[in-house]
Write a protein that holds these residues in place. Structure first.
Motif, PDB file in Angstrom:
ATOM      1  N   PHE A  61      -6.816   7.724  -1.140  1.00  0.00           N
ATOM      2  CA  PHE A  61      -5.694   7.539  -2.056  1.00  0.00           C
ATOM      3  C   PHE A  61      -5.497   6.054  -2.341  1.00  0.00           C
ATOM      4  O   PHE A  61      -5.299   5.655  -3.480  1.00  0.00           O
ATOM      5  CB  PHE A  61      -4.419   8.154  -1.452  1.00  0.00           C
ATOM      6  N   GLN A  62      -5.562   5.232  -1.291  1.00  0.00           N
ATOM      7  CA  GLN A  62      -5.416   3.777  -1.457  1.00  0.00           C
ATOM      8  C   GLN A  62      -6.531   3.217  -2.338  1.00  0.00           C
ATOM      9  O   GLN A  62      -6.284   2.361  -3.187  1.00  0.00           O
ATOM     10  CB  GLN A  62      -5.419   3.064  -0.109  1.00  0.00           C
ATOM     11  N   ARG A  63      -7.756   3.692  -2.136  1.00  0.00           N
ATOM     12  CA  ARG A  63      -8.889   3.233  -2.964  1.00  0.00           C
ATOM     13  C   ARG A  63      -8.655   3.564  -4.431  1.00  0.00           C
ATOM     14  O   ARG A  63      -8.913   2.739  -5.310  1.00  0.00           O
ATOM     15  CB  ARG A  63     -10.196   3.855  -2.487  1.00  0.00           C
ATOM     16  N   LEU A  64      -8.173   4.780  -4.689  1.00  0.00           N
ATOM     17  CA  LEU A  64      -7.888   5.165  -6.075  1.00  0.00           C
ATOM     18  C   LEU A  64      -6.813   4.252  -6.654  1.00  0.00           C
ATOM     19  O   LEU A  64      -6.959   3.745  -7.767  1.00  0.00           O
ATOM     20  CB  LEU A  64      -7.443   6.624  -6.157  1.00  0.00           C
ATOM     21  N   GLY A  65      -5.734   4.034  -5.902  1.00  0.00           N
ATOM     22  CA  GLY A  65      -4.663   3.158  -6.369  1.00  0.00           C
ATOM     23  C   GLY A  65      -5.152   1.755  -6.654  1.00  0.00           C
ATOM     24  O   GLY A  65      -4.814   1.160  -7.686  1.00  0.00           O
ATOM     25  N   GLU A  66      -5.962   1.207  -5.752  1.00  0.00           N
ATOM     26  CA  GLU A  66      -6.503  -0.141  -5.950  1.00  0.00           C
ATOM     27  C   GLU A  66      -7.396  -0.200  -7.171  1.00  0.00           C
ATOM     28  O   GLU A  66      -7.348  -1.166  -7.945  1.00  0.00           O
ATOM     29  CB  GLU A  66      -7.266  -0.586  -4.700  1.00  0.00           C
TER      30      GLU A  66
END
Length: 136
Positions: free
Chosen positions: A18-23
């Motif tokens: 999820f963090q990777r997608l957000g970044e």
């Protein structure tokens, strides 16, 4: 540059994904408005975690996944969101110039979403000096 709709996974496998997608969405945001809107969705989390939202919002480009708010706008009532999520999404879309949402709709936000939206408004204004938090 050609774009096609992304085949977003049904649900993020982990917080890390999820963090990777957000970044990635932040990295490919084309404007400060889009960055503020993406950051608000990442912080709110529950809306971006809905598979139908990711399918409507995320497209693949030559630079990688990118948020396409116009596509999300046309589908916002068919995403299965509750009233609080929809109110928050309407405000986020208004940050990128989509829809007609009055600022008075902040009264529909709960105690968790309101500070997120306030921080997003500050980011949109380019203000890093004002802190948003609870009064003591």
């Amino acid at each position: 540059m050609s774009t096609t709709e992304a085949t977003a996974p049904e649900a993020p496998d982990s917080d890390e994904e999820f963090q990777r997608l957000g970044e990635q969405l932040l990295r490919t945001a084309k404007s400060s408005r889009a960055r503020a809107a993406v950051q608000a969705l990442v912080e709110e989390r529950t809306i971006l975690a809905v598979p139908a939202v990711r399918r409507a919002l995320v497209i693949d480009t030559l630079d990688g996944a990118q948020a396409h708010f116009e596509a999300l706008s046309g589908r916002q009532y068919g995403l299965g969101l509750d009233e609080g999520q929809r109110a928050f999404l309407h405000l986020v879309l208004s940050m990128v110039g989509i829809g007609i949402t009055t600022l008075a709709s902040v009264e529909d936000l709960d105690d968790r979403r309101l500070p997120i939206m306030l921080r997003a408004i500050l980011r949109l204004a380019g203000n890093n000096d004002i802190a948003v938090g609870r009064r003591l």
